[in-house]
Write an enzyme that holds these catalytic residues in place. Structure first.
Site, short mmCIF file in Angstrom:
data_model
loop_
_atom_site.label_atom_id
_atom_site.label_comp_id
_atom_site.label_asym_id
_atom_site.label_seq_id
_atom_site.Cartn_x
_atom_site.Cartn_y
_atom_site.Cartn_z
N HIS A 139 -86.39 96.20 26.17
CA HIS A 139 -85.22 96.18 27.06
C HIS A 139 -84.92 94.78 27.60
O HIS A 139 -83.85 94.54 28.13
CB HIS A 139 -85.37 97.20 28.19
CG HIS A 139 -86.34 96.84 29.28
ND1 HIS A 139 -87.61 97.35 29.34
CD2 HIS A 139 -86.22 96.04 30.36
CE1 HIS A 139 -88.23 96.88 30.41
NE2 HIS A 139 -87.40 96.08 31.05
N ASP A 169 -90.53 100.71 23.58
CA ASP A 169 -89.98 99.64 24.40
C ASP A 169 -90.74 98.34 24.20
O ASP A 169 -91.15 97.68 25.16
CB ASP A 169 -89.97 100.02 25.89
CG ASP A 169 -89.11 99.08 26.71
OD1 ASP A 169 -88.11 98.56 26.17
OD2 ASP A 169 -89.43 98.83 27.89
N GLY A 241 -87.76 91.13 36.60
CA GLY A 241 -88.08 89.84 35.97
C GLY A 241 -89.48 89.84 35.40
O GLY A 241 -89.80 89.03 34.53
N ASN A 242 -90.34 90.76 35.88
CA ASN A 242 -91.70 90.87 35.35
C ASN A 242 -91.77 91.60 34.02
O ASN A 242 -92.83 91.62 33.38
CB ASN A 242 -92.61 91.59 36.34
CG ASN A 242 -93.20 90.68 37.39
OD1 ASN A 242 -92.73 90.63 38.52
ND2 ASN A 242 -94.24 89.94 37.03
N SER A 243 -90.68 92.24 33.59
CA SER A 243 -90.70 93.00 32.34
C SER A 243 -91.23 92.17 31.19
O SER A 243 -90.77 91.05 30.95
CB SER A 243 -89.29 93.45 31.97
OG SER A 243 -88.97 94.67 32.57
N GLY A 299 -90.28 118.07 13.26
CA GLY A 299 -89.04 118.84 13.43
C GLY A 299 -89.25 120.13 14.19
O GLY A 299 -88.75 121.19 13.80
N VAL A 300 -89.99 120.03 15.32
CA VAL A 300 -90.20 121.20 16.16
C VAL A 300 -89.90 120.84 17.61
O VAL A 300 -90.02 119.69 18.01
CB VAL A 300 -91.65 121.72 16.08
CG1 VAL A 300 -91.94 122.29 14.71
CG2 VAL A 300 -92.66 120.62 16.42
N GLN A 301 -89.48 121.84 18.37
CA GLN A 301 -89.41 121.69 19.82
C GLN A 301 -90.66 122.36 20.38
O GLN A 301 -91.01 123.48 19.98
CB GLN A 301 -88.15 122.34 20.37
CG GLN A 301 -86.87 121.62 19.95
CD GLN A 301 -85.63 122.23 20.57
OE1 GLN A 301 -85.70 122.91 21.58
NE2 GLN A 301 -84.48 121.97 19.97
N ILE A 302 -91.35 121.66 21.26
CA ILE A 302 -92.64 122.14 21.74
C ILE A 302 -92.69 122.14 23.26
O ILE A 302 -91.91 121.45 23.92
CB ILE A 302 -93.80 121.28 21.19
CG1 ILE A 302 -93.52 119.78 21.43
CG2 ILE A 302 -94.03 121.56 19.72
CD1 ILE A 302 -94.61 118.86 20.93
#
Length: 512
Positions: A139, A169, A241-243, A299-302
């Site tokens: 980011h 990220d 700013g620390n990112s 491809g599953v919802q868990i």
């Protein structure tokens, strides 16, 4: 965690997201270069473990030269953000506050497009190879048209983006210098314990490289920002700013990457979060080679297995990942995984919760065939699945079922758990804009004093299955619930459809 707690948590997150638009709490740490300094409440560092000579100076002297400031230029944002705050509805931050990390820049005041300035943003990073390889947060550099790195001695160098990974990220940059550059080494974040001392390096508010000290407050924090959340929580003060800056242990090695803070006032209140080094190092090694990272995909919802769910399906303890939906055409569907299966192991790794499964699958190269164990109908079943790639990772939201006409019988009631059910008639289907293949029993009413309400079921939900058996009418659903009660079960397992998603909910009979 009960289904009610899960549903409540989602409601709380939604409320926080709305509140954050006005008063931000969880914030990414990159900033606009000319932001004014903001007041912040600082939590004093804790020094429960002695350090050499009572000072961190040797660690700072050794590691600080490898910490860099990253300045990016992004496209004009006046058309998309205007004079809104960075947490308003039309800003990139909206996606986790709807997306958690968002864009790193702070929007400039609204200006006519022909005079709109470019926005600068500042973050941090650290050098991991003497050839100029730098690690930072994605980011920090997301959307940048140019990237500049400032070394600790003040040298400014242009940088190029080697590769990035939005799900973790993380990003890797490269600079060219006329001499070998100082570096830092990776440490073992798995050895960190709550109470261990840590040092946070970075450039808060653009004032210059800064070091703060604190302790590890907690491990394994899930902020719902991505599929691989496993943050280290720290009380070492970090700010915008620390990112991308490194989190060091007392041996001077990188054990984390500072990424976000929880704050009601924009400054540090002693609640910060870092990506663990052991997670980051594996991703960085791939990013250094360039190209995109391919994650495994099922491809599953868990969902988690709660004690009530475990009791309803005959598991002796609540563990594993409960499959609530299988995406059509997915690797899971091709392998024969079914809604209602509890995945207990994958590729030789025990699965304790949904996060374990997400990480285990992500670590497998697409195209690899791996064994997977599920608990189904009271016994263990081993399945072989060929893992797909994250390019297939699309939320289908489709619910399959028999498209024949449902029964006309309506208005049946099951007083045991407090549900009033009715059939999905053509008029109901049209009024609710339900697809033709959506079958089940519509929840017409919920007794607020009964177990179904306590479990989070709401009017308008659709009972798709009872104890994993599909139902097509209110009568069929009520009969199945009654049969579950007569069988001596402590709870009944309902597959509940809501919107484009579905979830298993175990409703205890004892509360009905």
């Amino acid at each position: 965690m009960s289904p009610q707690d899960i549903l409540r948590r989602h409601r709380v997150v939604a409320l926080l997201g709305a509140a954050l638009i006005v008063s931000p709490f969880v914030q990414p740490l990159a900033i606009k270069a000319n932001d004014a300094l903001a007041a912040a409440t600082v939590t004093p560092p804790v020094t429960s473990t002695p350090v050499p000579n009572g000072s961190f100076a040797p660690i700072v002297a050794a590691d600080k030269p490898a910490v860099v400031t990253i300045t990016t230029v992004v496209k004009s944002q006046s058309d998309t953000m205007g004079d809104a705050s960075p947490f308003s509805d039309n800003s990139p931050f909206d996606d986790y506050f709807r997306r958690f990390f968002g864009d790193q820049g702070v929007p400039v005041p609204k200006t006519p497009p022909e005079h709109a300035p470019r926005a600068e943003a500042i973050g941090s990073g650290f050098i991991v190879a003497a050839d100029g390889t730098i690690v930072t947060n994605n980011h920090v550099v997301d959307g940048a048209t140019s990237i500049k790195v400032t070394l600790d001695d003040g040298t400014e160098l242009p940088a190029r983006l080697v590769s990035n990974d939005t799900k973790n990220d993380l990003a890797v940059l490269k600079i060219k210098a006329d001499k070998p550059l100082p570096t830092v080494k990776w440490g073992d974040s798995d050895k960190l314990l709550p109470g261990d001392q840590v040092l946070a390096f970075g450039n808060p508010f653009g004032i210059g490289t800064t070091v703060t000290a604190g302790i590890v407050s907690a491990r394994g924090r899930d902020l719902h920002s991505g599929p691989f959340d496993d943050f280290i929580q720290i009380d070492a003060p970090i700010n915008r700013g620390n990112s991308g800056g490194p989190l060091m242990d007392v041996s001077g090695k990188v054990v984390g990457i500072n990424t976000a803070i929880f704050s009601p006032n924009g400054g540090s209140v002693g609640v910060g979060f870092a990506i663990p080094a052991n997670q980051a190092q594996k991703v960085v090694a791939k990013l250094m080679k360039g190209g995109s990272i391919q994650y495994g995909y099922l491809g599953v919802q868990i969902q988690p297995v709660t004690p009530d769910v475990a009791g309803a399906i005959g598991l002796d303890h609540p563990s594993g990942a409960l499959v609530s939906q299988v995406n059509d055409g997915s690797p899971a569907a091709k392998a024969g995984i079914e809604a209602g299966d509890v995945i207990t192991s994958f590729a030789g790794r025990d699965i304790k919760d949904p996060k374990d499964l997400s990480r285990a699958v992500a670590d497998v190269s697409p195209g690899t065939r791996e064994p997977l164990n599920v608990w189904r109908n009271g016994r263990n079943v081993e399945i072989s699945v060929e893992v797909g790639s994250n390019a297939e990772d699309q939320k289908t939201g489709s619910i399959t079922g028999d498209s024949s006409n449902p029964s006309a019988e309506q208005g049946l009631r099951e007083p045991t758990i407090g549900l009033g059910l009715m059939d999905i008639t053509p008029d109901v289907r049209q009024a609710m804009n339900l697809p033709a293949n959506r079958q089940g029993a519509l929840v017409e009413s919920v007794n607020p004093d009964k177990a179904a309400s306590a479990s989070g079921i709401q009017p308008g939900d659709i009972i798709v299955a009872v104890d994993r058996a599909p139902v097509r009418s209110a009568k069929q659903a009520n009969q199945a619930i009654a049969q579950a009660a007569k069988s001596g079960k402590k709870s009944v397992l309902l597959l509940v459809g809501r919107g484009d998603s579905q979830i298993f909910v175990a409703v205890p009979f004892a509360s009905g």
